[in-house]
Design a protein around this motif. Structure first.
Motif, PDB file in Angstrom:
ATOM      1  N   GLU A 143       2.977   4.451  -1.486  1.00 55.23           N
ATOM      2  CA  GLU A 143       2.635   5.313  -2.614  1.00 55.23           C
ATOM      3  C   GLU A 143       3.873   5.990  -3.145  1.00 55.23           C
ATOM      4  N   GLY A 187       0.790  -1.232   0.000  1.00 56.15           N
ATOM      5  CA  GLY A 187       0.000   0.000   0.000  1.00 56.15           C
ATOM      6  C   GLY A 187       0.818   1.276   0.000  1.00 56.15           C
ATOM      7  N   ARG A 244      -9.213  -2.307   0.885  1.00 58.16           N
ATOM      8  CA  ARG A 244      -8.519  -1.931  -0.337  1.00 58.16           C
ATOM      9  C   ARG A 244      -9.319  -0.887  -1.080  1.00 58.16           C
ATOM     10  N   GLY A 245      -8.653  -0.203  -1.973  1.00 57.97           N
ATOM     11  CA  GLY A 245      -9.339   0.725  -2.870  1.00 57.97           C
ATOM     12  C   GLY A 245     -10.128  -0.048  -3.910  1.00 57.97           C
ATOM     13  N   ARG A 298      -3.154   5.139 -11.087  1.00 59.13           N
ATOM     14  CA  ARG A 298      -3.500   5.041  -9.674  1.00 59.13           C
ATOM     15  C   ARG A 298      -3.849   6.409  -9.134  1.00 59.13           C
ATOM     16  N   PRO A 326      -4.281  -2.195  -1.641  1.00 58.18           N
ATOM     17  CA  PRO A 326      -4.550  -2.319  -0.208  1.00 58.18           C
ATOM     18  C   PRO A 326      -4.171  -1.028   0.525  1.00 58.18           C
ATOM     19  N   HIS A 327      -4.970  -0.661   1.520  1.00 58.43           N
ATOM     20  CA  HIS A 327      -4.655   0.536   2.303  1.00 58.43           C
ATOM     21  C   HIS A 327      -3.392   0.284   3.112  1.00 58.43           C
ATOM     22  N   LEU A 328      -2.532   1.295   3.165  1.00 57.44           N
ATOM     23  CA  LEU A 328      -1.290   1.161   3.931  1.00 57.44           C
ATOM     24  C   LEU A 328      -1.597   1.026   5.412  1.00 57.44           C
ATOM     25  N   ARG A 329      -2.562   1.807   5.874  1.00 56.80           N
ATOM     26  CA  ARG A 329      -2.943   1.735   7.286  1.00 56.80           C
ATOM     27  C   ARG A 329      -4.358   1.191   7.365  1.00 56.80           C
ATOM     28  N   ASP A 358      -4.626   7.672  -5.291  1.00 54.32           N
ATOM     29  CA  ASP A 358      -4.653   7.155  -3.921  1.00 54.32           C
ATOM     30  C   ASP A 358      -4.659   5.631  -3.987  1.00 54.32           C
ATOM     31  N   ASP A 359      -5.670   4.996  -3.409  1.00 47.36           N
ATOM     32  CA  ASP A 359      -5.672   3.540  -3.439  1.00 47.36           C
ATOM     33  C   ASP A 359      -6.634   2.988  -4.497  1.00 47.36           C
ATOM     34  N   ASP A 360      -7.207   3.875  -5.296  1.00 48.59           N
ATOM     35  CA  ASP A 360      -8.076   3.419  -6.378  1.00 48.59           C
ATOM     36  C   ASP A 360      -7.277   3.291  -7.677  1.00 48.59           C
TER      37      ASP A 360
END
Ligand SMILES: [Zn+2]
Ligand SMILES: [Zn+2]
Length: 374
Positions: free
Chosen positions: A222, A220, A319-320, A259, A312-315, A261-263
């Motif tokens: 960026e 995750g 997931r996006g 990409r 996947p979200h880092l925190r 953000d997470d999308d």
């Protein structure tokens, strides 16, 4: 009539001690007779000093605020001290900069931080990776263990400064003799000299080398993020504590996904007929193939959203999403049979379609209209 000490320094009556000091330094730099050859400057300089003497002393300043003049011969309270030059250290600071902590500087100092760029693919930033990296850095000299001395020898006290790390110089000014201290050039301020430097490191206590290590990239991350590896930067002079190593993530552009953000976003081309009739598409996601339904009557610039197929979200968990942007394509060339069917189709829907001559199409007619030909 008491002197206007505030006016001389150009400060307000409610100025803080700091503001007064700043005003004094500025004026001292301007009117110091060494700098300003104007004979009037010397008088002005004395005036500035007197004002600062009064206003930098809370007791004398209070007298001024009560309407008195602590420097007046009969002012009372000034006493035999009146007229003494108190701004001495401040004027030194104004000209030579504030003196830092005295004494020799240590040979052992902390090392610098380092930064390293790491190029990763979308898959790696999305799901994490253990990436091997190579760092050009300074490490402890094993010959002298950081001491910088040849085996069996020791640093010696500098004879020029007797180990103080600084030398004093006396300058003559119209105020009298001024003593100032500067780092000793013989020992660079260390207070000691190394008569026999270590042959391996030249006395620095560290050597440059290339180190290989593995950095664990979490899922995750960026583009532009930095991962800190504590104490993996360069070791300090004399074997001082190492700095940190920062690994900066650079995500390579992906040929299918962009990409945000997470999308993730991608474009898929759909024929006009499929958009009208509906169809099923097979989409490649980061996790493999996925089938999605395009509903009948889908409009151009429609977007399908596949939940949870982004990065996947880092925190935290989750997931996006993956957004599939549909490009509905109109056929550019029609066979006579296809054209006939489309016209038939339009007719059954009651849509009027003007017939264009094969030679002069829409654009050539428009061009003629612009040029004034009918
Ligand atoms: Zn060495
Ligand atoms: Zn010295």
């Amino acid at each position: 009539m008491a002197k206007d000490y505030y006016g001389i320094l150009g400060v307000k009556r409610d100025s803080t001690a700091d503001e007064i000091k700043r005003a004094y330094r500025r004026l001292a730099r301007e009117f110091h007779p060494d700098v300003n050859p104007d004979p009037a400057a010397q008088e002005k300089f004395k005036e500035i000093n007197a004002a600062y003497e009064v206003l930098s002393d809370p007791r004398k300043r209070e007298m001024v605020d009560l309407g008195g003049d602590p420097l007046a011969p009969s002012g009372g309270g000034g006493g035999p001290q009146a007229g003494t030059f108190v701004g001495f250290q401040d004027i030194m600071d104004a000209f030579f900069g504030t003196q830092s902590a005295r004494g020799p500087r240590p040979r052992v100092r902390p090392g610098a931080d380092a930064i390293l760029r790491l190029d990763l693919d979308l898959h790696e930033t999305a799901f994490g990776v253990e990436a091997p990296i190579q760092v050009d850095t300074a490490v402890l000299c094993t010959t002298c263990q950081g001491a910088g001395t040849a085996p069996g020898t020791h640093p010696q006290t500098c004879e020029i400064c007797q180990g103080r790390g600084e030398v004093q110089s006396v300058q003559r000014t119209f105020l009298g003799q001024v003593v100032s201290a500067r780092p000793c050039s013989a020992c660079q301020g260390f207070g000691t000299v190394i008569p026999h430097p270590c042959a391996t490191c030249g006395g620095d206590g560290r050597v440059r080398t290339r180190r290989s290590l593995t950095v664990k990239i979490p899922s995750g991350v960026e583009d532009g993020m930095r991962i800190r590896l504590a104490q993996q930067g360069e070791i300090g002079p004399g074997g001082g504590q190492p700095g940190d190593l920062y690994v900066e993530i650079h995500e390579r552009p992906h040929d299918v996904y962009s990409r945000k953000d997470d999308d993730l976003h991608c474009r898929v081309t759909v024929p006009m007929t499929a958009a009208a009739l509906g169809t099923r598409l097979t989409i490649k996601t980061l996790d493999g193939e996925e089938t999605v339904d395009v509903k009948a009557g889908t409009q151009p610039t429609s977007t399908l959203r596949i939940r949870g197929k982004g990065v996947p979200h880092l925190r935290g968990a989750g997931r996006g999403d993956l957004y599939v942007h549909l490009d509905v394509r109109t056929p550019t060339r029609l066979e006579p049979e296809q054209e006939r069917l489309l016209r038939e189709f339009a007719r059954t829907r009651g849509e009027e379609v003007a017939e264009l001559s094969k030679q002069g199409g829409f654009f050539s007619r428009m061009r003629d209209a612009f040029n004034g030909h009918q």
